[in-house]
Design a protein around this motif. Structure first.
Motif, PDB file in Angstrom:
ATOM      1  N   SER A  30       0.685  -1.170   0.016  1.00 39.77           N
ATOM      2  CA  SER A  30       0.054  -0.087  -0.173  1.00 39.77           C
ATOM      3  C   SER A  30       1.073   1.291   0.153  1.00 39.77           C
ATOM      4  O   SER A  30       0.496   2.527  -0.295  1.00 39.77           O
ATOM      5  N   SER A 231     -16.219  -3.060  -1.573  1.00 40.14           N
ATOM      6  CA  SER A 231     -15.437  -4.201  -1.593  1.00 40.14           C
ATOM      7  C   SER A 231     -15.358  -4.516  -3.090  1.00 40.14           C
ATOM      8  O   SER A 231     -14.038  -5.052  -3.650  1.00 40.14           O
ATOM      9  N   ILE A 234     -12.646  -2.551  -4.724  1.00 31.76           N
ATOM     10  CA  ILE A 234     -11.235  -2.970  -4.356  1.00 31.76           C
ATOM     11  C   ILE A 234     -10.739  -4.039  -5.300  1.00 31.76           C
ATOM     12  O   ILE A 234      -9.611  -4.236  -5.843  1.00 31.76           O
ATOM     13  N   GLY A 238      -8.276  -3.439  -8.162  1.00 41.19           N
ATOM     14  CA  GLY A 238      -6.972  -4.093  -7.594  1.00 41.19           C
ATOM     15  C   GLY A 238      -6.468  -5.185  -8.505  1.00 41.19           C
ATOM     16  O   GLY A 238      -5.442  -5.254  -8.905  1.00 41.19           O
ATOM     17  N   GLN A 247      -5.599   0.136  -4.656  1.00 42.53           N
ATOM     18  CA  GLN A 247      -7.016  -0.517  -3.744  1.00 42.53           C
ATOM     19  C   GLN A 247      -6.350  -1.271  -2.672  1.00 42.53           C
ATOM     20  O   GLN A 247      -7.287  -1.591  -1.712  1.00 42.53           O
ATOM     21  N   THR A 248      -5.378  -1.599  -2.457  1.00 38.38           N
ATOM     22  CA  THR A 248      -4.591  -2.314  -0.999  1.00 38.38           C
ATOM     23  C   THR A 248      -4.750  -1.178   0.042  1.00 38.38           C
ATOM     24  O   THR A 248      -5.223  -1.370   1.084  1.00 38.38           O
ATOM     25  N   ASN A 250      -6.976   1.471   0.024  1.00 40.76           N
ATOM     26  CA  ASN A 250      -8.287   1.360   0.177  1.00 40.76           C
ATOM     27  C   ASN A 250      -8.803   0.306   0.893  1.00 40.76           C
ATOM     28  O   ASN A 250      -9.581   0.714   2.144  1.00 40.76           O
ATOM     29  N   ALA A 251      -8.405  -0.849   1.041  1.00 48.16           N
ATOM     30  CA  ALA A 251      -8.721  -1.715   1.757  1.00 48.16           C
ATOM     31  C   ALA A 251      -8.302  -1.800   3.110  1.00 48.16           C
ATOM     32  O   ALA A 251      -9.171  -2.014   4.166  1.00 48.16           O
ATOM     33  N   TYR A 254     -10.401   0.895   4.738  1.00 46.68           N
ATOM     34  CA  TYR A 254     -11.964   0.438   4.916  1.00 46.68           C
ATOM     35  C   TYR A 254     -11.868  -0.736   6.233  1.00 46.68           C
ATOM     36  O   TYR A 254     -12.933  -0.713   6.886  1.00 46.68           O
TER      37      TYR A 254
END
Length: 276
Positions: A30, A231, A234, A238, A247-248, A250-251, A254
């Motif tokens: 990330s 989800s 992502i 991703g 997106q990692t 973002n994960a 989240y």
């Protein structure tokens, strides 16, 4: 004591290998520009800073929270109503409990594809109109209906477990005092099942915030991006959009958001339990 350690060790190794290591690896990525393959470079907090400026991310968060809040309320209202009915002295009570639990054991994707067909063909043919899943303003309602229909089953079981802990003497005493059905529910039933209500509310919101399979089967995030959850964003960004590191990040954000929301919700509901 040493025997217990040897018994736990295999499970611990598997947990570290398939959970902890990937999490730490994702945390590292990330902070890079890794696209999911090839070379990558360290970019610091750039991915995290870009998240707050990305309209796709903001729209996905708004949709997900709107969906989760509506679905959580509907699920618990319906589940509690059905549980109260099943807990009453009615015929075929045991059989009905089994029937109501069936949706919970069905695969989400299979259920989603079946309802996709119903919304696209059967519902318009019977009631007229068009497929609501093709309408950007109504598609999310179709997802809510399917998700709630399937989630209610599990919540019913939890509420039934709570209702069965209430002594019959309390109901009889309330009836002798002249309390009606609604007053008995507010003054006797609900305060005693408040811990079960807390469990259902927290689990429901957490699960709905992670909605993925229902959307994939029903709309795949469409029409356009009107039903794209966090989800799903992502996953598609991703693994299909070359935004693996982005997106990692973002994960991870989240994950923190869901944990914080769950903790706050749990604290508020537990305090409410003490006041009932």
């Amino acid at each position: 004591m040493r025997t217990y350690y040897w018994m736990v060790l295999p499970a611990l190794v598997l947990f570290l290998l398939f959970h902890t290591v990937p999490v730490l690896q994702g945390l590292y990525y990330s902070f890079t520009d890794y696209p999911g393959y090839g070379e990558h470079a360290f970019v610091g907090l750039r991915n995290y800073l870009n998240l707050v400026k990305d309209d796709r991310i903001l729209d996905a968060y708004l949709f997900t929270f709107k969906f989760a809040l509506v679905a959580t309320v509907l699920t618990n209202v319906l589940a509690l109503a059905v549980a109260l009915g099943l807990n009453a002295r009615i015929r075929f009570r045991t059989a009905l409990r089994g029937i109501y639990f069936i949706p919970n054991v069905l695969a989400i994707l299979i259920v989603g594809y079946i309802f996709n067909y119903l919304f696209a063909n059967s519902v318009p043919a019977v009631f007229g109109g068009t497929n609501i899943l093709a309408d950007p303003a109504l598609a999310w309602i179709g997802i809510v209906l399917v998700a709630v229909w399937q989630a209610v089953a599990f919540n019913i079981v939890i509420y039934l477990a709570g209702l069965q802990t209430i002594p019959a003497d309390l109901h009889e005493a309330a009836m002798i005092d002249g309390a009606g059905t609604w007053r008995r529910f507010l003054s006797v039933v609900f305060p005693l099942i408040a811990p079960f209500f807390t469990i259902n509310m927290v689990l429901s919101l957490k699960n709905f915030l992670q909605v993925f399979d229902h959307i994939v089967a029903l709309t795949n995030g469409g029409p356009g991006t009107s039903t794209t959850s966090v989800s799903l964003l992502i996953y598609t960004g991703g693994f299909q959009g070359g935004e693996y590191a982005y997106q990692t990040a973002n994960a991870i954000v989240y994950f923190v958001v869901i944990v914080l929301v769950s903790l706050v919700q749990l604290r508020i509901l537990q305090r409410r339990e003490a006041t009932l």
